[in-house]
Enzyme design. Sequence first.
Site, PDB file in Angstrom:
ATOM      1  N   ASP A 156       0.937  -1.158  -0.101  1.00  0.00           N
ATOM      2  CA  ASP A 156      -0.055   0.029  -0.018  1.00  0.00           C
ATOM      3  C   ASP A 156       0.964   1.222  -0.102  1.00  0.00           C
ATOM      4  OD1 ASP A 156      -2.364   1.365  -0.049  1.00  0.00           O
ATOM      5  OD2 ASP A 156      -2.197   1.870   2.317  1.00  0.00           O
ATOM      6  N   SER A 157       0.369   2.161  -0.299  1.00  0.00           N
ATOM      7  CA  SER A 157       1.270   3.681  -0.239  1.00  0.00           C
ATOM      8  C   SER A 157       1.508   4.022   1.262  1.00  0.00           C
ATOM      9  CB  SER A 157       0.359   4.661  -0.690  1.00  0.00           C
ATOM     10  OG  SER A 157      -0.955   4.934   0.034  1.00  0.00           O
ATOM     11  N   CYS A 167      -4.429  -1.258  -1.886  1.00  0.00           N
ATOM     12  CA  CYS A 167      -4.536  -0.117  -2.339  1.00  0.00           C
ATOM     13  C   CYS A 167      -5.544   0.347  -3.434  1.00  0.00           C
ATOM     14  CB  CYS A 167      -3.003   0.459  -2.625  1.00  0.00           C
ATOM     15  SG  CYS A 167      -3.247   2.219  -3.512  1.00  0.00           S
ATOM     16  N   GLU A 207      -2.308   9.542   7.820  1.00  0.00           N
ATOM     17  CA  GLU A 207      -0.790   9.260   7.990  1.00  0.00           C
ATOM     18  C   GLU A 207      -0.099   9.956   9.039  1.00  0.00           C
ATOM     19  OE1 GLU A 207       1.337   7.388   6.143  1.00  0.00           O
ATOM     20  OE2 GLU A 207      -0.158   6.233   5.114  1.00  0.00           O
ATOM     21  N   CYS A 246     -10.623   3.262  -0.254  1.00  0.00           N
ATOM     22  CA  CYS A 246      -9.222   3.764   0.127  1.00  0.00           C
ATOM     23  C   CYS A 246      -9.159   2.871   1.340  1.00  0.00           C
ATOM     24  CB  CYS A 246      -8.983   5.044   0.344  1.00  0.00           C
ATOM     25  SG  CYS A 246      -7.259   5.353   0.954  1.00  0.00           S
ATOM     26  N   HIS A 291      -7.046   3.478   3.839  1.00  0.00           N
ATOM     27  CA  HIS A 291      -6.692   4.195   4.754  1.00  0.00           C
ATOM     28  C   HIS A 291      -8.200   4.627   5.652  1.00  0.00           C
ATOM     29  CE1 HIS A 291      -2.704   5.056   3.061  1.00  0.00           C
ATOM     30  NE2 HIS A 291      -2.379   5.479   4.061  1.00  0.00           N
TER      31      HIS A 291
END
Length: 300
Positions: free
Chosen positions: A11-12, A74, A173, A205, A207
């Site tokens: 994932d990012s 992701c 993040e 997403c 996240h």
Amino acid sequence: MKKQRVIGMFDSGVGGLTVMREILDQLKDVRIVYFGDTARVPYGNRSREELIRFGEESIAFLIGQGAEVIVVACNTSSATALPTLRERFNIPMIGMVEPGARLAVEKTITGRIGLIATETTVRSKAYSSEVSRALSKGSSPDDSVLREAWQQGEAAIALVKAQACPLFVPLIEAGLANSAEARGIARTYLEPLQANCVDVLILGCTHYPFIEPVLQKILGENVLIIDPAQAVVEELKILLQRMEGGGLYGPVEAPTGSVLGKKHWRARYYVSGDPGLFRQVGNTLLQEPIDLVEQVTPGE
């Protein structure tokens, strides 16, 4: 003894840990090698060419660590790069979009599906296409009233509103998922979805489950939030059963120096950016603490 399969995930950033948590909770006989591309987060405004290159580098690294299955944890990469990545690597891959769209179709009661995602995922229209494809492949609502009305052509089932939420990933993040700033931004992002009367909302997403309690409080109990991670785990279970049954994919030999040579572990963590920040934010999500995070540079 049953073979303990190694799942590679990328994932990012920390978002894919929401998927990892579901896998570790439900599948006891797997190990996970996780790569977070934190030096290049967010992916949401990246070009398709960049996402393909990032994906190639991440997958090559994970295969080098002994991964036998890749979970593209992701949504942005799943929506834009996954078809090309599947062509370039001979390893089974599971993305986020198809399982999430299918679960939304099954759970909607009114047929009005909503999506929040990165800008790139929204522009790709991948979720809208997958909702239509899921219906054409035989998926249908669990709700019998809507199912019958749809089958008779009296009701529509579609993704009626997709909302880009570019500020969510940087906030998450930074460990600010439950901040006053996040709550204010969430209200603004959710207004168009509420105006379109969606009854299910796809978290497009990985996240976003970090911020799910904030979203649910704003939306109220009448809107069901769909986390595609749940559907990804079910798809992974089926894939692993096929592999154990001698299906298309057999065991992968681990390269010398890979994590497979280390005993007594369930998860290994690698990042391209700051290991300390990843560990700090990640420990707020996972029940098992993240003790060691190694910094690597895929592609070099």
